[in-house]
Design a protein around this motif. Structure first.
Motif, PDB file in Angstrom:
ATOM      1  N   MET A 217       0.856  -1.179   0.000  1.00 53.06           N
ATOM      2  CA  MET A 217       0.000   0.000   0.000  1.00 53.06           C
ATOM      3  C   MET A 217       0.897   1.236   0.000  1.00 53.06           C
ATOM      4  SD  MET A 217      -3.096   1.069   2.607  1.00 53.06           S
ATOM      5  CE  MET A 217      -2.044   1.344   4.042  1.00 53.06           C
ATOM      6  N   THR A 218       0.836   2.012  -1.077  1.00 49.90           N
ATOM      7  CA  THR A 218       1.708   3.170  -1.251  1.00 49.90           C
ATOM      8  C   THR A 218       1.009   4.471  -0.840  1.00 49.90           C
ATOM      9  OG1 THR A 218       0.986   3.476  -3.522  1.00 49.90           O
ATOM     10  CG2 THR A 218       2.881   2.017  -3.176  1.00 49.90           C
ATOM     11  N   LYS A 219       1.762   5.559  -0.891  1.00 48.86           N
ATOM     12  CA  LYS A 219       1.253   6.913  -0.662  1.00 48.86           C
ATOM     13  C   LYS A 219       0.579   7.065   0.705  1.00 48.86           C
ATOM     14  CE  LYS A 219       0.729   7.521  -5.642  1.00 48.86           C
ATOM     15  NZ  LYS A 219      -0.092   7.968  -6.764  1.00 48.86           N
ATOM     16  N   ILE A 220       1.153   6.407   1.704  1.00 49.06           N
ATOM     17  CA  ILE A 220       0.564   6.434   3.038  1.00 49.06           C
ATOM     18  C   ILE A 220       0.660   7.819   3.665  1.00 49.06           C
ATOM     19  CG2 ILE A 220       0.873   3.979   3.504  1.00 49.06           C
ATOM     20  CD1 ILE A 220       3.458   4.637   4.964  1.00 49.06           C
ATOM     21  N   ASP A 221       1.672   8.598   3.277  1.00 46.75           N
ATOM     22  CA  ASP A 221       1.808   9.942   3.826  1.00 46.75           C
ATOM     23  C   ASP A 221       0.743  10.877   3.263  1.00 46.75           C
ATOM     24  OD1 ASP A 221       3.167   9.484   1.374  1.00 46.75           O
ATOM     25  OD2 ASP A 221       4.221  11.398   1.561  1.00 46.75           O
ATOM     26  N   GLU A 222       0.344  10.659   2.006  1.00 49.08           N
ATOM     27  CA  GLU A 222      -0.692  11.480   1.394  1.00 49.08           C
ATOM     28  C   GLU A 222      -2.077  11.145   1.938  1.00 49.08           C
ATOM     29  OE1 GLU A 222      -0.507  11.324  -2.853  1.00 49.08           O
ATOM     30  OE2 GLU A 222       1.682  11.353  -2.899  1.00 49.08           O
ATOM     31  N   ALA A 223      -2.255   9.914   2.386  1.00 49.63           N
ATOM     32  CA  ALA A 223      -3.576   9.461   2.831  1.00 49.63           C
ATOM     33  C   ALA A 223      -3.842   9.728   4.305  1.00 49.63           C
ATOM     34  CB  ALA A 223      -3.722   7.960   2.559  1.00 49.63           C
ATOM     35  N   GLU A 226      -1.404  12.101  10.113  1.00 50.88           N
ATOM     36  CA  GLU A 226      -0.529  11.712  11.220  1.00 50.88           C
ATOM     37  C   GLU A 226       0.731  11.034  10.704  1.00 50.88           C
ATOM     38  OE1 GLU A 226      -1.130  12.507  14.465  1.00 50.88           O
ATOM     39  OE2 GLU A 226      -2.785  13.641  13.593  1.00 50.88           O
ATOM     40  N   THR A 227       0.582  10.263   9.634  1.00 43.51           N
ATOM     41  CA  THR A 227       1.743   9.591   9.046  1.00 43.51           C
ATOM     42  C   THR A 227       2.590  10.571   8.252  1.00 43.51           C
ATOM     43  OG1 THR A 227       0.449   7.552   8.942  1.00 43.51           O
ATOM     44  CG2 THR A 227       2.457   7.619   7.634  1.00 43.51           C
ATOM     45  N   GLU A 228       1.943  11.579   7.670  1.00 41.62           N
ATOM     46  CA  GLU A 228       2.696  12.612   6.957  1.00 41.62           C
ATOM     47  C   GLU A 228       3.583  13.374   7.936  1.00 41.62           C
ATOM     48  OE1 GLU A 228       1.839  16.088   3.656  1.00 41.62           O
ATOM     49  OE2 GLU A 228       0.375  15.777   5.257  1.00 41.62           O
ATOM     50  N   LYS A 229       3.057  13.638   9.143  1.00 47.71           N
ATOM     51  CA  LYS A 229       3.842  14.348  10.162  1.00 47.71           C
ATOM     52  C   LYS A 229       4.994  13.492  10.678  1.00 47.71           C
ATOM     53  CE  LYS A 229       0.205  15.452  12.702  1.00 47.71           C
ATOM     54  NZ  LYS A 229      -0.609  15.993  13.826  1.00 47.71           N
ATOM     55  N   ASN A 230       4.714  12.204  10.843  1.00 46.65           N
ATOM     56  CA  ASN A 230       5.727  11.285  11.370  1.00 46.65           C
ATOM     57  C   ASN A 230       5.461   9.898  10.794  1.00 46.65           C
ATOM     58  OD1 ASN A 230       7.506   9.692  12.798  1.00 46.65           O
ATOM     59  ND2 ASN A 230       6.940  10.476  14.807  1.00 46.65           N
ATOM     60  N   LEU A 231       6.361   9.447   9.920  1.00 49.95           N
ATOM     61  CA  LEU A 231       6.166   8.165   9.236  1.00 49.95           C
ATOM     62  C   LEU A 231       6.048   7.002  10.218  1.00 49.95           C
ATOM     63  CD1 LEU A 231       5.918   7.470   6.229  1.00 49.95           C
ATOM     64  CD2 LEU A 231       8.330   6.821   6.262  1.00 49.95           C
ATOM     65  N   ARG A 232       6.583   7.186  11.398  1.00 54.49           N
ATOM     66  CA  ARG A 232       6.541   6.113  12.394  1.00 54.49           C
ATOM     67  C   ARG A 232       5.136   5.897  12.965  1.00 54.49           C
ATOM     68  NH1 ARG A 232      12.324   6.083  15.653  1.00 54.49           N
ATOM     69  NH2 ARG A 232      13.653   6.445  13.812  1.00 54.49           N
ATOM     70  N   HIS A 239      -6.838   5.002  10.170  1.00 55.73           N
ATOM     71  CA  HIS A 239      -7.284   5.130   8.776  1.00 55.73           C
ATOM     72  C   HIS A 239      -6.532   4.151   7.870  1.00 55.73           C
ATOM     73  CE1 HIS A 239      -8.673   6.919   5.052  1.00 55.73           C
ATOM     74  NE2 HIS A 239      -7.417   7.119   4.671  1.00 55.73           N
ATOM     75  N   LEU A 240      -5.215   4.080   8.034  1.00 52.35           N
ATOM     76  CA  LEU A 240      -4.423   3.193   7.181  1.00 52.35           C
ATOM     77  C   LEU A 240      -4.714   1.725   7.484  1.00 52.35           C
ATOM     78  CD1 LEU A 240      -0.962   5.016   7.086  1.00 52.35           C
ATOM     79  CD2 LEU A 240      -2.794   5.068   5.380  1.00 52.35           C
ATOM     80  N   LYS A 241      -4.929   1.415   8.739  1.00 53.97           N
ATOM     81  CA  LYS A 241      -5.251   0.024   9.079  1.00 53.97           C
ATOM     82  C   LYS A 241      -6.581  -0.384   8.450  1.00 53.97           C
ATOM     83  CE  LYS A 241      -5.451  -3.331  12.824  1.00 53.97           C
ATOM     84  NZ  LYS A 241      -5.385  -3.593  14.286  1.00 53.97           N
TER      85      LYS A 241
END
Length: 296
Positions: A217-223, A226-232, A239-241
């Motif tokens: 699953m790509t583009k997780i920072d765009e989606a 919270e992940t855009e702020k910190n990839l960890r 949302h991603l889960k």
């Protein structure tokens, strides 16, 4: 004169806090800050069979999911600098940028420019909604069996036939696909029913051939903000889960075979956190593909 009566000021009740977009604890562990273990594993991998020079990884999925970008990102991770062996489009389109069947190799570190890693990627034309556009499902099936020659130009309307010059009549074990990877975007709208059906057909064929399968699953920072702020936060993001669970239910790929990643896109320097997610997925591809090679 009597005193003026005053109306008591009422304090509004406290509003409930909105639910947090993240979980308290990550639901999957990542060795953040310790990518060297996975990096060394990938760099030292070699197929055990003498008749197989490289493990072949076939990427497929909807248009614009980031298949070519993933190949470039892997090259960047392994070469420790930005690298673009696969042409990729920076524009958003409903038409595939990839048109030909091409094998992408990853060159090793400086010193010996003719040395490559013993795994290769095939980036295939994206799957589109219309029946007469995008890669023909039959071509993907032929590619998995090793029947598609290098540089074959895809025809969305007519699949490759045995009379075509692009047809490989006697594929070797090296020509066959050893692991099939579905790539989908976390930032896209829901995948249409027609594309899901094409993907299901391909999965069925791969299953019949015994080919290992997984998804990214790509583009997780765009989606996810919270992940855009910190990839960890990737494995804390509710949302991603949910995106992963929905995709798993739609196409039948188990959750433990789906890996969220971020491709290199805007960056000009390497990031350990981006690398960690890419290496986690790549290591699984190698393991799955190696399992299949040992069964051939």
């Amino acid at each position: 004169m009597g005193g003026e009566s005053s109306t008591p000021v009422r304090t509004p009740p406290p509003q409930p806090r909105p639910p947090s977009p993240t979980l308290g604890e990550p639901w999957r562990d990542v060795n953040w800050g310790d990518k060297e273990v996975d990096l060394q594993y990938v760099k030292e991998y070699k197929p055990e069979r003498d008749d197989i020079r490289h493990l072949r990884i076939l990427l497929y999925g909807p248009v614009g999911a980031g298949k070519s970008s993933f190949i470039n990102s892997v090259s960047s991770v392994l070469r420790d600098r930005m690298s673009i062996p696969a042409a990729a489009s920076a524009t958003t389109s409903d038409k595939s940028f990839t048109r030909k069947y091409e094998t992408h190799t990853i060159r090793k570190e400086k010193g010996n420019p003719q040395t490559f890693y013993p795994f290769v990627f095939n980036d295939i034309m994206g799957q589109e909604e219309d029946s007469g556009s995008g890669v023909h499902p039959e071509d993907i099936k032929l590619a998995m069996k090793g029947h598609v020659r290098e540089k074959y130009k895809f025809n969305p309307v007519s699949p490759l036939s045995s009379e075509d010059p692009g047809y490989n009549p006697e594929p070797s074990a090296d020509d066959k696909v050893h692991v099939l990877v579905c790539v989908f975007s976390a930032n896209s709208a829901e995948t249409t029913e027609s594309v899901l059906q094409k993907m299901a057909d391909i999965r069925q064929e791969a299953g019949d051939l015994g080919i290992s399968q997984m998804a990214m699953m790509t583009k997780i920072d765009e989606a996810c903000g919270e992940t855009e702020k910190n990839l960890r936060n990737v494995y804390k993001s509710k949302h991603l889960k949910k995106k992963m669970k929905d995709f798993s239910a739609a196409v039948g790929i188990p959750m433990n075979c789906i890996f969220p990643i971020k491709n290199y896109s805007e960056e000009i320097d390497i990031s350990d956190d981006v690398d960690s997610l890419i290496l986690s997925a790549l290591r699984c591809m190698i393991d799955f593909g190696d399992d299949f090679i040992n069964k051939l």
